[in-house]
Enzyme design. Structure first.
Site, PDB file in Angstrom:
ATOM      1  N   HIS A  47       0.857  -1.185   0.000  1.00 25.85           N
ATOM      2  CA  HIS A  47       0.000   0.000   0.000  1.00 25.85           C
ATOM      3  C   HIS A  47       0.901   1.245   0.000  1.00 25.85           C
ATOM      4  O   HIS A  47       2.065   1.186   0.406  1.00 25.85           O
ATOM      5  CB  HIS A  47      -0.875   0.026   1.247  1.00 25.85           C
ATOM      6  CG  HIS A  47      -1.962  -0.999   1.254  1.00 25.85           C
ATOM      7  ND1 HIS A  47      -3.055  -0.894   2.071  1.00 25.85           N
ATOM      8  CD2 HIS A  47      -2.131  -2.138   0.550  1.00 25.85           C
ATOM      9  CE1 HIS A  47      -3.854  -1.925   1.881  1.00 25.85           C
ATOM     10  NE2 HIS A  47      -3.306  -2.704   0.957  1.00 25.85           N
ATOM     11  N   GLU A  49       1.025   3.833   1.916  1.00 28.76           N
ATOM     12  CA  GLU A  49       1.564   4.199   3.226  1.00 28.76           C
ATOM     13  C   GLU A  49       2.751   3.317   3.599  1.00 28.76           C
ATOM     14  O   GLU A  49       3.755   3.793   4.134  1.00 28.76           O
ATOM     15  CB  GLU A  49       0.496   4.061   4.319  1.00 28.76           C
ATOM     16  CG  GLU A  49      -0.727   4.912   4.109  1.00 28.76           C
ATOM     17  CD  GLU A  49      -1.846   4.167   3.384  1.00 28.76           C
ATOM     18  OE1 GLU A  49      -1.579   3.521   2.347  1.00 28.76           O
ATOM     19  OE2 GLU A  49      -2.986   4.236   3.849  1.00 28.76           O
ATOM     20  N   CYS A  77      -6.099   1.966   5.910  1.00 31.11           N
ATOM     21  CA  CYS A  77      -6.745   0.729   6.332  1.00 31.11           C
ATOM     22  C   CYS A  77      -6.151   0.296   7.680  1.00 31.11           C
ATOM     23  O   CYS A  77      -5.183   0.898   8.156  1.00 31.11           O
ATOM     24  CB  CYS A  77      -6.532  -0.352   5.270  1.00 31.11           C
ATOM     25  SG  CYS A  77      -4.822  -0.952   5.190  1.00 31.11           S
ATOM     26  N   CYS A  80      -2.286  -0.358   7.497  1.00 28.81           N
ATOM     27  CA  CYS A  80      -1.484   0.865   7.374  1.00 28.81           C
ATOM     28  C   CYS A  80      -1.564   1.718   8.626  1.00 28.81           C
ATOM     29  O   CYS A  80      -0.554   2.287   9.058  1.00 28.81           O
ATOM     30  CB  CYS A  80      -1.921   1.639   6.138  1.00 28.81           C
ATOM     31  SG  CYS A  80      -1.546   0.748   4.608  1.00 28.81           S
TER      32      CYS A  80
END
Length: 150
Positions: A47, A49, A77, A80
């Protein structure tokens, strides 16, 4: 947030969901950036992040990132948000909320949960319309491709 949006655009151009993230120090200097790379890397943890956190830790030579602010185009999410907690970031600013997986207010409130060992300031809704539009356009294009329209 504009730099995070640039990262989101790069992710979309490469066929990934357009989410971007940047980490900035307390002097306003860019430390790292990341974009979704799940499709390119075949990695469920890639992801934006996570990519930005890994790059910041490599760049600074440490995992404690307590003086940094994360700017992310989509509400993080749970994975993260957990990584941001473990990295001890000072603040998270995000664009649009994620009603299906958001962990900083939509579904969970991990950034300020008093049961955790670290908490950070959270601000959502920054350039939310621009962030949401990129996601809407991306998924609209995907639905069109699946239907044979594009």
């Amino acid at each position: 947030m504009l730099l995070a949006l640039e990262q989101a655009d790069l992710a979309a151009q490469a066929g990934d969901v357009p989410v971007g993230a940047v980490l900035v120090d307390d002097g306003g200097r860019l430390v790292s950036s990341g974009q979704n790379r799940r499709e390119r890397e075949a990695d469920p943890t890639a992801h934006a992040e996570m990519e930005a956190l890994r790059a910041a830790a490599r760049s600074l030579g440490r995992w404690r990132l307590g003086e940094l602010t994360a700017y992310v185009t989509l509400e993080p999410c749970p994975m993260c948000a957990g990584a941001l907690i473990h990295a001890r970031v000072a603040r998270v600013v995000y664009g649009c909320a994620d009603e299906k997986a958001g962990a900083l207010g939509s579904l969970f409130v991990l950034g300020s949960d008093p049961r955790l060992n670290h908490r950070f300031a959270v601000r959502g809704g920054v350039l939310a319309a621009a962030c949401a539009e990129r996601l809407r356009r991306f998924f609209q294009g995907r639905r069109g491709e699946a239907a044979g329209e594009i």
